[in-house]
Write a protein that holds these residues in place. Structure first.
Motif, short mmCIF file in Angstrom:
data_model
loop_
_atom_site.label_atom_id
_atom_site.label_comp_id
_atom_site.label_asym_id
_atom_site.label_seq_id
_atom_site.Cartn_x
_atom_site.Cartn_y
_atom_site.Cartn_z
N PRO A 138 0.82 -1.21 0.00
CA PRO A 138 0.00 0.00 0.00
C PRO A 138 0.86 1.27 0.00
O PRO A 138 2.07 1.21 0.16
CB PRO A 138 -0.76 -0.13 1.31
CG PRO A 138 0.24 -0.78 2.22
CD PRO A 138 0.99 -1.76 1.35
N ALA A 139 0.17 2.38 -0.16
CA ALA A 139 0.80 3.70 -0.04
C ALA A 139 -0.25 4.65 0.51
O ALA A 139 -1.44 4.45 0.28
CB ALA A 139 1.32 4.18 -1.38
N ILE A 140 0.20 5.65 1.26
CA ILE A 140 -0.73 6.63 1.81
C ILE A 140 -0.25 8.04 1.49
O ILE A 140 0.94 8.27 1.24
CB ILE A 140 -0.92 6.48 3.34
CG1 ILE A 140 0.39 6.82 4.06
CG2 ILE A 140 -1.42 5.10 3.69
CD1 ILE A 140 0.22 7.00 5.57
N ALA A 141 -1.20 8.96 1.49
CA ALA A 141 -0.90 10.38 1.41
C ALA A 141 -1.67 11.06 2.53
O ALA A 141 -2.90 11.01 2.56
CB ALA A 141 -1.30 10.94 0.05
N ASP A 142 -0.95 11.66 3.47
CA ASP A 142 -1.55 12.39 4.58
C ASP A 142 -1.19 13.86 4.39
O ASP A 142 -0.11 14.30 4.79
CB ASP A 142 -1.02 11.85 5.91
CG ASP A 142 -1.71 12.50 7.11
OD1 ASP A 142 -2.77 13.12 6.91
OD2 ASP A 142 -1.18 12.38 8.23
#
Length: 245
Positions: free
Chosen positions: A50-54
């Motif tokens: 996965p990857a996230i952007a916060d």
């Protein structure tokens, strides 16, 4: 950005749900190659899930994401990623062991015995056999070392940590295997089976919701196996008898 058939993606979603962390789930379908698009590459140059952007902060690798979420969001209980440096270090040791042992066994074994044809790839019995050796050894280590003692969770804890979520999501993919193969692999490891149930109970109802995609895949696989068995039985009945006179 997850694909829920991906173990690491499930672990991140699982943690967010258990801890009430609000998020937008943008589905990225690996079989369709959506992780290889320029849009996803802008989030993760490695093109892995996965990857996230916060906000403007972007992060990939599930273990790094779990650690970030546990530290960055208020209200996450200490047992998930304890402030105590000794306990944290132990959790890191489990997570590092996971990627160099259990994942190296479980993921290629499931892929090369079950999943590959779904993605239009051939099965590789040699890779599956090598992966099974690693998987069986890892299950034994999980049973005898990481689950030693009287605790209900990894490292003898009475409450789960991010390590429990990561490893239990890895093992849940074994559900898609033929039942006899799953029983052969997990059957000897009673403490592992009990730990899976302990984690399910401690995280209900989120455990079953996050793994619903796996159970649906299991149902489809069972249906296909039954259909294949019926077709094989029917073709055998149609074979002409060969006279031995």
């Amino acid at each position: 950005m997850p694909d829920r058939m991906s173990q690491p993606s499930r672990a991140v979603i699982f943690f967010c749900k258990v801890n009430g962390i609000e998020y937008e789930e943008i589905k990225v379908h690996i079989p369709k190659g959506q992780h290889l698009t320029p849009e996803f590459e802008a989030i993760n140059l490695m093109q892995k899930l996965p990857a996230i952007a916060d906000g403007r902060f972007k992060l990939f690798e599930s273990h790094a994401i779990l650690i970030y979420l546990a530290c960055a969001f208020p209200g996450v209980a200490d047992h998930w990623y304890p402030a105590d440096v000794f306990k944290r270090s132990k959790i890191h040791s489990v997570l590092d062991w996971h990627h160099s042992n259990l994942r190296r066994g479980a993921a290629p074994y499931v892929f090369n015995t079950t999943i590959a044809p779904i993605l239009g790839r051939p099965l590789n019995p040699q890779v599956a056999a090598e992966a099974e050796i690693i998987l069986s050894s890892s299950l034994s280590k999980l049973e005898s070392f990481w689950l030693k003692g009287n605790g209900r969770f990894l490292l003898g804890g009475n409450q789960p940590s991010i390590a429990d979520l990561s490893l239990v999501c890895e093992l849940m993919q074994l559900e898609v295997l033929d039942e006899k193969d799953r029983t052969r692999l997990l059957g000897p490891h009673k403490k592992v089976q009990q730990w899976i149930e302990n984690t399910r109970n401690a995280t209900s109802p989120h455990f079953d919701e996050v793994h619903r995609v796996i159970m649906l895949a299991k149902e489809r696989q069972q249906h296909q196996r039954l259909k294949a068995a019926k077709n094989e039985g029917g073709s055998n009945m149609k074979r002409p008898l060969v006279s031995r006179m």
